[in-house]
Design an enzyme around this catalytic site. Structure first.
Site, mmCIF file in Angstrom:
data_model
loop_
_atom_site.group_PDB
_atom_site.id
_atom_site.type_symbol
_atom_site.label_atom_id
_atom_site.label_comp_id
_atom_site.label_asym_id
_atom_site.label_seq_id
_atom_site.Cartn_x
_atom_site.Cartn_y
_atom_site.Cartn_z
ATOM 1 N N ASP A 1 13.846 34.500 20.106
ATOM 2 C CA ASP A 1 12.475 34.909 20.399
ATOM 3 C C ASP A 1 12.482 36.208 21.194
ATOM 4 O OD1 ASP A 1 9.694 34.673 20.532
ATOM 5 O OD2 ASP A 1 9.756 33.445 22.347
ATOM 6 N N HIS A 2 11.614 37.119 20.833
ATOM 7 C CA HIS A 2 11.489 38.401 21.518
ATOM 8 C C HIS A 2 12.830 39.118 21.651
ATOM 9 C CE1 HIS A 2 7.224 38.364 22.539
ATOM 10 N NE2 HIS A 2 7.365 37.056 22.669
ATOM 11 N N ASN B 1 3.813 29.453 19.220
ATOM 12 C CA ASN B 1 4.873 29.393 20.223
ATOM 13 C C ASN B 1 4.408 28.678 21.486
ATOM 14 O OD1 ASN B 1 6.177 31.055 18.388
ATOM 15 N ND2 ASN B 1 6.939 32.469 19.949
ATOM 16 N N ILE B 2 5.240 27.761 21.951
ATOM 17 C CA ILE B 2 4.973 27.037 23.197
ATOM 18 C C ILE B 2 6.214 27.152 24.088
ATOM 19 C CG2 ILE B 2 4.538 24.789 24.258
ATOM 20 C CD1 ILE B 2 2.119 25.866 22.771
#
Length: 287
Positions: free
Chosen positions: A81-82, A227-228
């Site tokens: 992620d990212h 996204n959590i």
């Protein structure tokens, strides 16, 4: 079982639901997420953001995520992620991640397109999917606080159609971390983007704090992945504090604490899964 990211999102888009993508910081979070996914028989995505490597080193956590995906009794994808650097994108792929989220949102749109295409060439050559991002998702993803800045429709269409991405995270007023006030999502922008790019799965970052009703509305307008992160990080902290408050000092032990943390993450994850599956009445879902 490890499952292709593209199929998970394409199926979700077709079935008018969203796949929950849950960030993982430790073993207890991972166990709780997998428990919720298996019990609900719902595919999930396991993630870790590049900026979290200082607390969860990639070489340690990547094998754990990959092993969980391979052993799970439900379909699971594993995502960086990212991702901000080609170095870490390559490291993640080497360690078994089957999808990469490249964040080029800090660049002007043309550079975002060109940088994303470069990453896509590498990931696709290795059979790995790519998620891109456009606009500024507010809040903090491990760095400085950012003010949310909705993407323009023209930029969304340009990046979505020219970058070779498999999914696109778009800024529509959403933010990472805890919202300062009630989130106001730009559904009109989302609807126009979905109508223009109907086959491209859109992604909603900064899910913690968005209302169940707004989640459901976003799903009807093309959001196929949500996204959590903060909600489950909060769950771990809450479980730890509650355990310390309710147990006598001499009776405290790691194993009971572990079970409490897993259960709290399981409950939080399961509630989100039920919302994202877009089937059960919202008033029947409890956090």
């Amino acid at each position: 079982m490890l499952c292709p990211f593209n199929r998970l999102l394409k199926d979700a888009l077709k079935e008018h639901r969203a796949v929950g993508a849950f960030n993982v910081g430790n073993l207890e979070m991972l166990l709780g997420i997998i428990k919720a996914a298996e019990e609900s028989q719902t595919p999930v995505i396991l993630q870790i953001a590049e900026k979290r490597f200082t607390h969860s080193p990639l070489e340690y956590i990547a094998p754990m995520l990959h092993a969980a995906a391979m052993r799970a009794k439900i379909e699971v994808a594993v995502e960086l992620d990212h991702g901000c650097s080609l170095f870490n994108v390559r490291r993640a792929m080497d360690l078994g991640f089957n999808t990469i989220m490249f964040d080029g949102s800090m660049y002007p749109v043309e550079k975002n397109i060109s940088e994303t295409r470069k990453i896509a060439d590498e990931t696709h050559a290795r059979g790995v999917a790519l998620e891109a991002e456009i606009g500024i998702v507010g809040g903090s993803e491990g760095g400085a606080d950012l003010t949310a800045n909705c993407a323009s429709l023209s930029d969304i269409v340009a990046l979505g159609s020219k970058s070779s991405c498999d999914a696109l995270a778009i800024a529509i007023g959403n933010a990472h971390g805890h919202y300062k006030g009630i989130p106001k999502l730009n559904f009109d922008l989302l609807e126009k983007a979905h109508n223009t790019l109907p086959d491209l799965p859109f992604v909603l970052h900064g899910g913690t704090g968005i209302s169940p009703a707004d989640f459901r509305k976003a799903i009807t307008l093309g959001i196929a992945k949500i996204n959590i992160a903060t909600a489950n990080f909060d769950a771990i902290v809450t479980a730890s504090m509650q355990y310390a408050e309710k147990s006598a000092p001499l009776s405290r032990n790691y194993f009971a604490l572990n079970e409490n943390m897993v259960e709290q993450v399981y409950n939080t994850t399961l509630a989100h899964i039920k919302i994202f599956n877009n089937q059960e009445p919202l008033d029947s879902i409890k956090f």
